[in-house]
Design a protein around this motif. Structure first.
Motif, PDB file in Angstrom:
ATOM      1  N   ASN A 144       1.982   6.472  -7.189  1.00 54.38           N
ATOM      2  CA  ASN A 144       0.983   7.418  -7.715  1.00 54.38           C
ATOM      3  C   ASN A 144       1.438   8.860  -7.528  1.00 54.38           C
ATOM      4  OD1 ASN A 144      -0.698   5.314  -8.474  1.00 54.38           O
ATOM      5  ND2 ASN A 144      -1.906   5.397  -6.598  1.00 54.38           N
ATOM      6  N   THR A 145       1.973   9.157  -6.351  1.00 56.64           N
ATOM      7  CA  THR A 145       2.462  10.507  -6.064  1.00 56.64           C
ATOM      8  C   THR A 145       3.623  10.870  -6.982  1.00 56.64           C
ATOM      9  OG1 THR A 145       1.769  10.317  -3.762  1.00 56.64           O
ATOM     10  CG2 THR A 145       3.418  12.006  -4.263  1.00 56.64           C
TER      11      THR A 145
ATOM     12  N   GLN B  76       0.835  -1.203   0.000  1.00 58.77           N
ATOM     13  CA  GLN B  76       0.000   0.000   0.000  1.00 58.77           C
ATOM     14  C   GLN B  76       0.873   1.258   0.000  1.00 58.77           C
ATOM     15  OE1 GLN B  76      -2.671   0.232   3.333  1.00 58.77           O
ATOM     16  NE2 GLN B  76      -3.769   1.987   2.494  1.00 58.77           N
ATOM     17  N   ALA B  77       1.920   1.267   0.817  1.00 50.02           N
ATOM     18  CA  ALA B  77       2.827   2.423   0.871  1.00 50.02           C
ATOM     19  C   ALA B  77       3.514   2.611  -0.483  1.00 50.02           C
ATOM     20  CB  ALA B  77       3.862   2.226   1.974  1.00 50.02           C
TER      21      ALA B  77
ATOM     22  N   GLU C 248       2.429   1.603  -3.485  1.00 51.77           N
ATOM     23  CA  GLU C 248       1.454   2.032  -4.502  1.00 51.77           C
ATOM     24  C   GLU C 248       1.125   3.515  -4.358  1.00 51.77           C
ATOM     25  OE1 GLU C 248      -0.539   1.663  -7.908  1.00 51.77           O
ATOM     26  OE2 GLU C 248       0.672   0.081  -6.999  1.00 51.77           O
ATOM     27  N   GLN C 249       0.957   3.963  -3.131  1.00 44.99           N
ATOM     28  CA  GLN C 249       0.677   5.379  -2.879  1.00 44.99           C
ATOM     29  C   GLN C 249       1.867   6.232  -3.320  1.00 44.99           C
ATOM     30  OE1 GLN C 249      -0.416   6.224   1.162  1.00 44.99           O
ATOM     31  NE2 GLN C 249      -0.818   8.379   0.750  1.00 44.99           N
TER      32      GLN C 249
END
Length: 158
Positions: free
Chosen positions: A67-68, A60-61, A63-64
């Motif tokens: 995206n950023t 999750q970290a 993937e976030q």
């Protein structure tokens, strides 16, 4: 002869301070016709305190962060920086930003946001920007102001 930077590293972590550094880095990269290298470091020490750690948290970290970084990359390209790349790293932000990436990518300028830590946090964990200033072997620019060289409005932090 004027100093012209060829490869600029900017560390981004989602903080307001890092955002200021990123926007100025885009401007400096443009002015110098330099490559812009964006780095986001996922501090693995944060996961060590979670007793029931599973891979989903790291995914999750990551993937976030991806995206950023893609948003930052688009912003830089839309502002005429031709050579923009990013990397997501895992480990100690201090060592990766000050030494690892600069050596691997022949960086000649590191741009970081001023610390977002309060005095107590700086005593116990130290600021990344402070470490980078002391340990980097290239120029380091600590960004405190926006593109108009004005301090951003600070909201009270509790």
């Amino acid at each position: 002869m004027l100093q012209q930077y060829k490869r600029i590293l900017v560390a981004v972590d989602g903080s307001e301070e890092a955002e200021l550094a990123f926007k100025k880095a885009v401007y400096v990269a443009n002015r110098n016709e330099a490559a812009l290298v964006l780095v986001h470091v996922i501090d693995t020490r944060a996961f060590q305190s979670v007793s029931s750690f599973d891979g989903a948290m790291a995914e999750q970290a990551t993937e976030q962060a991806k995206n950023t970084m893609e948003e930052y990359q688009r912003y830089a390209k839309n502002h005429d920086v031709e050579d923009v790349r990013y990397t997501i790293e895992y480990g100690s932000p201090k060592a990766i930003i000050a030494k690892q990436i600069p050596e691997e990518q022949d960086i000649d300028l590191i741009m970081v946001g001023a610390t977002g830590l309060n005095a107590v946090e700086r005593i116990f964990i130290g600021s990344v920007s402070e470490y980078v200033i002391r340990q980097a072997t290239c120029d380091v620019l600590v960004v405190r102001t926006d593109l108009e060289n004005k301090l951003p409005d600070k909201k009270e932090k509790y």
